[in-house]
Design a protein around this motif. Structure first.
Motif, mmCIF file in Angstrom:
data_model
loop_
_atom_site.group_PDB
_atom_site.id
_atom_site.type_symbol
_atom_site.label_atom_id
_atom_site.label_comp_id
_atom_site.label_asym_id
_atom_site.label_seq_id
_atom_site.Cartn_x
_atom_site.Cartn_y
_atom_site.Cartn_z
ATOM 1 N N LEU A 57 66.085 36.306 28.469
ATOM 2 C CA LEU A 57 65.266 37.415 28.012
ATOM 3 C C LEU A 57 66.142 38.498 27.397
ATOM 4 O O LEU A 57 65.829 39.032 26.326
ATOM 5 C CB LEU A 57 64.504 37.930 29.237
ATOM 6 N N ASN A 60 67.377 37.425 24.161
ATOM 7 C CA ASN A 60 66.288 37.477 23.189
ATOM 8 C C ASN A 60 66.066 38.910 22.706
ATOM 9 O O ASN A 60 65.947 39.177 21.515
ATOM 10 C CB ASN A 60 65.023 36.897 23.843
ATOM 11 N N HIS A 63 68.679 40.328 20.258
ATOM 12 C CA HIS A 63 68.756 39.904 18.864
ATOM 13 C C HIS A 63 68.177 40.961 17.919
ATOM 14 O O HIS A 63 68.520 41.003 16.756
ATOM 15 C CB HIS A 63 68.113 38.515 18.656
ATOM 16 N N TYR A 64 67.339 41.826 18.461
ATOM 17 C CA TYR A 64 66.795 42.909 17.618
ATOM 18 C C TYR A 64 67.883 43.865 17.147
ATOM 19 O O TYR A 64 67.812 44.416 16.063
ATOM 20 C CB TYR A 64 65.744 43.723 18.385
ATOM 21 N N THR B 549 58.679 33.139 19.562
ATOM 22 C CA THR B 549 59.415 34.056 20.423
ATOM 23 C C THR B 549 59.469 35.376 19.675
ATOM 24 O O THR B 549 59.214 35.399 18.465
ATOM 25 C CB THR B 549 60.809 33.476 20.753
ATOM 26 N N ARG B 550 59.753 36.466 20.370
ATOM 27 C CA ARG B 550 59.793 37.754 19.677
ATOM 28 C C ARG B 550 60.903 37.756 18.629
ATOM 29 O O ARG B 550 62.052 37.495 18.948
ATOM 30 C CB ARG B 550 60.021 38.892 20.678
ATOM 31 N N SER B 551 60.636 38.020 17.360
ATOM 32 C CA SER B 551 59.319 38.196 16.729
ATOM 33 C C SER B 551 59.237 37.241 15.554
ATOM 34 O O SER B 551 59.123 37.658 14.413
ATOM 35 C CB SER B 551 59.147 39.624 16.218
ATOM 36 N N HIS B 552 59.364 35.951 15.843
ATOM 37 C CA HIS B 552 59.300 34.989 14.741
ATOM 38 C C HIS B 552 58.826 33.620 15.205
ATOM 39 O O HIS B 552 58.908 33.287 16.386
ATOM 40 C CB HIS B 552 60.672 34.860 14.062
ATOM 41 N N GLU B 575 59.171 32.291 25.348
ATOM 42 C CA GLU B 575 59.472 33.448 26.215
ATOM 43 C C GLU B 575 59.472 33.037 27.675
ATOM 44 O O GLU B 575 58.729 32.156 28.097
ATOM 45 C CB GLU B 575 58.390 34.533 26.039
ATOM 46 N N SER B 623 55.471 42.649 20.135
ATOM 47 C CA SER B 623 56.758 43.345 20.067
ATOM 48 C C SER B 623 56.707 44.350 18.933
ATOM 49 O O SER B 623 55.751 44.400 18.171
ATOM 50 C CB SER B 623 57.863 42.329 19.782
ATOM 51 N N LEU B 625 58.202 44.228 16.249
ATOM 52 C CA LEU B 625 58.161 43.563 14.945
ATOM 53 C C LEU B 625 57.091 42.471 14.922
ATOM 54 O O LEU B 625 57.240 41.437 14.269
ATOM 55 C CB LEU B 625 59.545 43.016 14.610
#
Lengths: 196, 647
Positions: A57, A60, A63-64, B549-552, B575, B623, B625
């Motif tokens: 998580l 994940n 990655h933003y 998955t966030r965001s794609h 997720e 999310s 995005l």
């Protein structure tokens, strides 16, 4: 008296192994959307989440901001650290059995040097993760780095990161205290001898 | 002049005061401030109870909190739900398969929580499909429908699904008697050809799997409601029936002629013994048993072909009829298991039968003839007492565990509280309006939590802001902790709430699943990481293994699909985080959209009919995005040379 000194040193050596049982460092992330908590646990030989799925998580979410993914299997320190601990335990036992003051001091100094270096290494990893960001990341805040603190708390965008030693590190600290006491015992005994 | 104005002003103030005073002068209501305090659940705090209210004609189940009346979730059971894809997705379509084919709707009436030792254990929730006879089991860790079993030889599954004390059986009775096996006969041959059935569905103690263990074929009447016995009456189940006149038309007149109809008392232990002794006949019967696995995230539909059937004529001592006035509806067993209350819709008294007396009458063969071979016990020999003036149209009774019973009266729109043993009415409160069922948390178990009673009302008229001709149904919460019932609040409900169940929140909330573990996902079309995202062609079938998955999505550009291809979108939510579902929708899909829970895989079929570019996107704001979570799929004409590609 000599037996107490010996016992303290041997205990110090054995207690080092306690660092295998618990995480040595804990990084907790707090954000409004995570009332249930979110965090990383750094062990001598692995990195896990505070709870199931947290590592995935966090990778994940990271990655933003373009942070590299944390891949425990590619961190060499996690392979070296267990050997180091075992090595120090063996050396400590050796020092305890011989129970020579200068060998014990040498052991203690070396252990503390390794610890200081370890913390510095931890800082470097944090620096690397926090600064070497993918330039194409969706979220870019000018001047913002995401290096977690080595010790204490820091606000990283919506996340409040708190980094503290884990129980594993307390075992190492107790080991340091016990070996110091052992050395202190030796000193006291010597003074008593001299005075006597 | 000024003087007059002042006097007029004063008069107005006094009049206004009178009016306001009158408005708040509702005797049985707690003061507004006091009531508000008792139902107010501070933001971020939890309700004391989960309440499960059937959705009636919506075919779904609603989950509310008590005392707040806040709606948490609507569980898809018998009706398709395009928002989640339930009943549309390849994995869930099978749940709605029946011997009549795909039946994507039903009329869901009675939720019943699973029990251990006569108390709610919080494992499963059962509910009936009234129309196409079915029983569903909901898993209370996921709040999803886990299994639906069809009931053959039933004309309508109203009297269901009532639970024995250790969830040994879910019991069900047919509302309509029908020819068994069903066949083409004149309707006027009702008396000769029509039969009823009482069904016993066993429940596996570990997995919860349902299995139609056996059916009793019984005289052709309308079987209405049921309840299993408790404690001393553990081995027994009770079923009301009306239409002892055996009318087949204009039942409202023709089935209302006899002074007494029946409660059928069935000794299910004895029935079990008869089955073991080989007394049951194997009868061919077509029905479906559909179960959903949250490991494969898909449904297994099994078509069943036979059922074991017991005929009371071969099974002495298995079933008796207890005369009960008049067209009884509910049959409710008190927490001790001794008293059996029959709610005679048209009766002026509420009869309470004694289990001890029933056993004594059976032992002494104190019969009043028989009906189609089934012994009728003498009313006077079994009745423990009659509650006088129980309201008009008494239907259902629940218990508070403190020696009192609460009966709903539809016609007089009220709840009537009376004392077990003395049968005297001690309190009554109006409901707004036309109460059907009522529910005390645990009120049909051995251990009721006698703090609240919830009235489930059919009609609301002027109670809420009007919304055109179709108005909401409602639930009304009364405090019953004191001597007098006090109305605390009312709230609108989805569909039509018939019966309801409630259970202490702490029993369920600790077991509530947060997400499905991805590594345990055994769906054949699941993927475990983005790298596995791909598109494959098999003849004219396109299989898209899509990760979200966030965001794609991965892949998010797909080309090489041809008009007329059958496109399977296998969407896996990668997720592993709490409360992060992803949605999926493709433009112009004649099917539905999807909501995919973390770690879950769902498949949606799409058959594009025209060439062009079709966008797809996430429908659940996942999310920051979320708006960027989108992709394109290109559809080319048949015979086009565009190669299958994706990235």
């Amino acid at each position: 008296m000599k037996n107490i000194s010996k016992l303290l040193m041997i205990s110090a050596a054995v207690l080092l192994l306690g660092s295998f049982l618990f995480p040595i460092w804990e990084i907790d992330l707090r954000a409004p959307q995570y009332p249930e908590g979110l965090g990383l646990r750094i062990w001598v030989d692995q990195i896990t989440g505070m709870k199931d799925g947290d590592l995935n998580l966090i990778n994940n979410l990271n990655h933003y901001i373009g942070m590299k993914t944390i891949q425990p299997e590619s961190i060499p320190e996690l392979k070296i650290m267990p050997y180091l601990i075992v090595l120090f335990t063996v050396l400590g036992l050796f020092a305890g059995i011989i129970n020579k003051k200068w060998i014990k001091i040498g052991w203690l100094v070396l252990l503390m040097l390794v610890l200081v270096f370890g913390l510095y290494d931890f800082y470097l990893w944090g620096y690397d993760y926090g600064h070497n960001l993918n330039p194409h990341a969706p979220i870019k805040v000018p001047g913002m780095a995401y290096q977690p603190p080595v010790l204490g708390t820091k606000q990283l965008l919506n996340m409040n990161a708190r980094s503290l030693p884990g129980l594993g590190t307390y075992f190492i600290m107790i080991s340091i205290i016990l070996s110091s006491l052992s050395i202190y015992q030796d000193k006291k005994r010597k003074e008593e001898k001299t005075n006597g | 002049m000024k003087h007059y104005k002042m006097i007029a002003g004063l008069v107005l103030v006094v009049l206004l005061g009178l009016v306001l005073n009158n408005c708040s002068g509702n005797g049985e209501s707690a003061s507004a401030e006091d009531a508000a305090k008792r139902v107010y659940v501070k933001p971020g705090s939890y309700d004391e109870f989960y309440a499960f209210l059937s959705g009636g004609f919506s075919g779904q189940m609603a989950v509310y909190g008590l005392p707040s009346g806040r709606l948490f979730r609507v569980i898809s059971v018998f009706s398709q739900n395009p928002e989640s894809g339930y009943g549309y997705s390849e994995e869930t379509k099978g749940m709605l398969m029946t011997s009549f084919g795909f039946v994507p709707w039903d009329d869901a009436h009675h939720p019943e929580l699973s029990e251990t030792n006569g108390e709610h254990d919080g494992r499963w929730l059962f509910i009936n499909g009234n129309n196409t006879p079915r029983v569903a089991r909901i898993d209370l860790t996921t709040f999803e429908t886990a299994e639906i079993i069809e009931i053959p030889n039933s004309g309508g599954n109203h009297g269901s699904p009532f639970i024995t004390e250790n969830t040994e059986y879910v019991i069900a009775s047919t509302r309509f008697s029908v020819p068994i096996p069903n066949r083409d006969v004149p309707i006027s041959s009702y008396k000769e050809n029509f039969k009823g059935t009482l069904s016993f569905i066993s429940v596996d103690n570990k997995s919860g799997d349902m299995n139609l263990a056996f059916q009793l074929v019984v005289p052709g009447l309308d079987y209405d409601l049921a309840h299993a016995g408790k404690g001393p009456s553990h081995d027994w189940a009770f079923f009301t029936c009306y239409n002892s006149e055996q009318a087949n038309s204009l039942l409202e007149i023709n089935a209302s002629q006899n002074d007494k109809d029946f409660i059928a008392a069935v000794n299910w232990k004895k029935a079990e013994e008869y089955v073991k002794a080989g007394k049951a006949k194997k009868v061919s019967a077509e029905y479906y048993n559909n179960s959903y696995s949250d490991v494969t995230h898909s449904t297994t539909s099994r078509k069943m072909n036979e059922v074991l059937m017991l005929d009371p004529k071969d099974c002495a001592g298995m079933i008796y009829y207890i005369p009960t006035p008049k067209s009884p509806h509910g049959v409710d067993v008190d927490p001790s298991g001794e008293y059996i209350v029959g709610g005679g819709k048209l009766s002026t008294v509420l009869p309470v039968h004694s289990f001890q007396k029933i056993i004594k009458a059976i032992d002494e063969k104190n019969f009043d003839g028989e009906f189609d071979g089934i012994p009728i016990l003498k009313y006077d020999a079994v009745v423990a007492g009659e509650v006088q003036d129980p309201g008009l149209g008494p239907l259902h009774t629940e218990f508070d565990g403190k020696g009192y019973a609460y009966t709903s009266a539809f016609l007089s729109s009220e709840i009537v509280k009376w004392k077990l043993g003395t049968w005297e009415v001690v309190d009554r409160v109006p409901t707004y309006y036309s109460i059907g069922h009522l529910m005390i948390p645990g009120g049909d178990t051995r251990k009721p939590a006698g703090k609240y009673v919830l009235a489930l009302n059919k009609i609301t008229k002027d109670r809420y802001l009007p919304t055109g001709p179709e108005l909401t149904q409602s639930a009304q919460l009364y405090d019953i902790s004191g001597d007098k019932m006090q109305l605390l609040s009312d709230f609108p409900t989805i569909g039509e709430p018939h019966y309801a169940q409630a259970i202490a929140a702490d029993i369920l909330m600790k077991n509530s699943k947060k997400f499905y573990k991805l590594e345990e996902n055994k769906n054949p079309y699941s993927i475990k990481g983005e790298k596995e995202g791909r598109v494959e062609r098999k003849g004219n079938e396109i299989h898209i293994y899509l990760s979200s998955t966030r965001s794609h999505f991965k892949p998010d550009n797909i080309e090489g699909v041809k008009v007329g291809d059958k496109v399977f979108w296998h969407v896996t939510n990668l997720e592993q985080d709490w409360d992060i579902p992803h949605g999926f929708a493709v433009k112009g899909n004649n099917n539905s959209e999807l909501l995919v829970m973390p770690g879950q895989t769902k498949t949606l079929v799409w058959t594009p009919a025209k060439a062009g570019i079709y966008p797809f996107y996430c429908t659940d704001f996942c999310s920051a995005l979320h708006q960027e979570m989108q992709g394109y799929i290109r559809v080319s004409e048949v015979g086009s040379s565009v190669k299958l590609s994706f990235n």
